[in-house]
Design an enzyme around this catalytic site. Structure first.
Site, short mmCIF file in Angstrom:
data_model
loop_
_atom_site.label_atom_id
_atom_site.label_comp_id
_atom_site.label_asym_id
_atom_site.label_seq_id
_atom_site.Cartn_x
_atom_site.Cartn_y
_atom_site.Cartn_z
CG HIS A 2 -10.21 17.19 -13.77
ND1 HIS A 2 -10.45 15.85 -13.54
CD2 HIS A 2 -9.75 17.28 -15.05
CE1 HIS A 2 -10.16 15.17 -14.64
NE2 HIS A 2 -9.73 16.00 -15.56
CB ALA A 54 13.88 10.26 22.67
CB ALA A 104 5.20 -6.85 14.54
N GLY A 158 1.52 -6.78 18.51
CA GLY A 158 0.67 -5.79 19.17
C GLY A 158 1.43 -5.06 20.26
#
Ligand code: FAD
Length: 489
Positions: free
Chosen positions: A465, A42, A290, A292
């Site tokens: 600010h 994709a 998960a 790496g």
């Protein structure tokens, strides 16, 4: 050429349509080159389809619900009704909008889009195999080739991604139903971001991490607030344990983890049961691995051009993103450096410019990085220790968000901004932020480093600010010894 093959020529062939590849193709086309972008899956690559964008969409959506249900302090009592299916549909809509946008941008810039898997077929030649039975293949003869094939999740032995309950990050982000419980193997940024989303949605999350800390590589004072807030969400951390195997059990699975230090018997954990001296079992619905990501080069038939990945599996490059083969460039996750989308895009631009004969080079001063946990972490350049190790006498200034008027008005005033500069010259060397909007705030300090700004420059820049961004000015003033809204050293 195989019978039925079509052959085309192009100035620049780009392999891989992620944030490295599509940016390279667009830039090449902008510079007047004939650019062909080949993508086998994709457009938008990992980042847009399975990584940065879906994860950040889910993080934001869950935060809306979580913040609303935790706003009693502001006098708001809400119990949001989360329809996870609708949340997922919204996230998918965001992804579709962006990936569709990539295709449109490519076309509008005159990039030729080609769907299929590209592999080298000899010097200056790529073979593009189209997906599906009988769809044939195409040969592209190129002047320059930019390899942008990205990365894929690393599998842990015993947790192959082909079994239903074992998820990689892509599958975890594509869930359309929430599990009751999940074991997340790995407390890196991907594991931590997804754990936080799931915990906020009520999933019982256990993070199993081989090391003894979360988000290893980031300074401790940045990761502590994240770990504490994660624990507050109910995430159970199991450090020093290595996930070993899983088995089916009733409606769910049991994940077994081994004590890394092989110590004497552990006490049973909240969500895990110590089975013997060094094995702990976790009953759960799913396991997300998960640990790496690794570069993708095996799709490319590199032998055909005598190019070999280095020991990390990446393609070594010089400061113009060129590989050892003169007209072949490598960018993004497949090239050395941090695996980050913005780094991939920058390298894509440089590679395209070099291919077009421009005097471009990768000479950036610092690459920012952000972790979209709660609170967020963002860094750029050097830490104080790194600056010392490089021979600088660092001047350090910090500003806590609890002293920021704007942070207090958001209801989230945990964390701080820290700047690191060279004491002698005042040049900014790095910055670390943990707290609200850290991922946005880091941009100013990245620009400051890139422009060779000094502490004086940052401190004397008038900031609006009340904003969180004022904190960077205050941190620079603190390093100079004249902060107004925090005590000086
Ligand atoms: C869950 C998750 C969250 C992330 N969050 C962030 C974040 O917040 N910020 C950030 O900066 N990074 C993030 N990343 C990392 C980021 O996605 C990558 O660094 C980035 O996508 C790398 O871009 P790339 O162009 O090098 O490769 P990719 O995006 O991986 O794209 C490579 C493309 O090449 C295609 N391809 C491979 N081989 C071939 C071939 N032979 N022929 C044709 N096409 C081929 C693939 O299909 C793929 O589409 C995240 C990653 C994950 C997994």
């Amino acid at each position: 050429m195989v019978v039925g093959d079509v052959s085309t020529g192009t100035d620049v062939a780009v392999v891989g349509g992620g944030p490295g590849g599509y940016v390279a193709a667009i830039r090449a086309a902008q510079l007047g080159l004939d650019a062909t972008l080949v993508e086998m899956d994709a457009y938008g690559g990992t980042c847009l389809n399975y990584g940065c964008i879906p994860s950040k969409a889910l993080i934001t959506a869950t935060d809306v619900a979580h913040d609303a249900s935790n706003a009693e302090e502001m006098g708001i009592y809400a119990d949001p009704d989360v329809d996870f299916g609708e949340m997922v549909a919204w996230k998918d809509g965001v992804v579709d909008q962006l990936t569709g946008g990539v295709e449109k941008l490519c076309k509008a810039n005159g990039v030729n889009l080609m769907q299929g898997r590209a592999e080298f077929a000899g010097n200056d030649k790529l073979r593009v195999v189209h997906g599906g039975e009988g769809q044939g293949s195409e040969t592209i003869e190129y002047e320059h080739c930019i390899v942008a094939t990205g990365s894929q999740p690393i599998e842990v032995p015993g947790f192959e991604f082909d079994a239903d309950p074992v998820l990689d990050s892509r599958q975890a982000l594509a869930m359309d139903e929430l599990p009751d419980s999940i074991v997340v193997v790995g407390a890196g940024y991907i594991g931590m971001e997804i754990s936080t989303v799931l915990a906020k949605l009520g999933v019982d999350v256990t993070v199993v991490e081989m090391l003894d800390e979360a988000l290893a590589g980031y300074p401790d004072d940045l990761t502590q607030p994240v770990k504490q807030r994660a624990e507050g969400l109910g995430i159970d951390f199991e450090f020093g344990l290595a996930a070993d195997s899983w088995t089916e059990s009733g409606d769910g699975i049991v994940v077994t983890a081994e004590d890394e230090n092989r110590e004497a018997s552990k006490t049973p954990q909240a969500d895990g049961e110590a089975v013997d001296g060094d094995t702990t079992e976790f009953e759960t619905d799913n396991v997300l691995v998960a640990v790496g990501r690794e570069p993708v080069t095996d799709t490319l038939n590199l032998d055909a051009i005598d190019l070999e990945p280095n020991d990390d599996g990446r393609l070594e490059t010089d400061d113009q993103a060129r590989t050892a083969v003169e007209n072949v460039f490598a960018i993004g996750d497949v090239a050395p450096g941090p695996m980050l989308a913005h780094k991939a895009s920058k390298e894509g631009q440089v590679a395209a410019e070099v291919a077009a004969g421009e005097p471009a080079a990768l000479d950036y001063q610092a690459i920012p990085a952000a972790v979209f946990t709660d609170p967020e972490i963002a860094t750029v350049g050097l830490t104080e220790d790194e600056a010392s190790a490089e021979g600088f006498e660092p001047a350090v200034g910090t500003f806590p968000f609890r002293a920021s008027g704007r942070a207090l008005t958001t209801g989230d005033s945990e964390g701080f901004v820290r700047v690191v500069a060279d004491e002698e010259s005042g040049f900014l060397l790095g910055a670390q932020i943990v707290g609200p909007e850290a991922s946005e705030l880091i941009a100013e300090l990245g620009l400051a480093i890139e422009m060779g700004a000094t502490l004086e420059d940052v401190a004397s820049t008038i900031h609006t600010h009340p904003t969180l961004a004022e904190s960077t000015m205050e941190a620079a003033e603190h390093a100079l010894g004249h902060a107004i809204h925090t005590l000086n050293r």
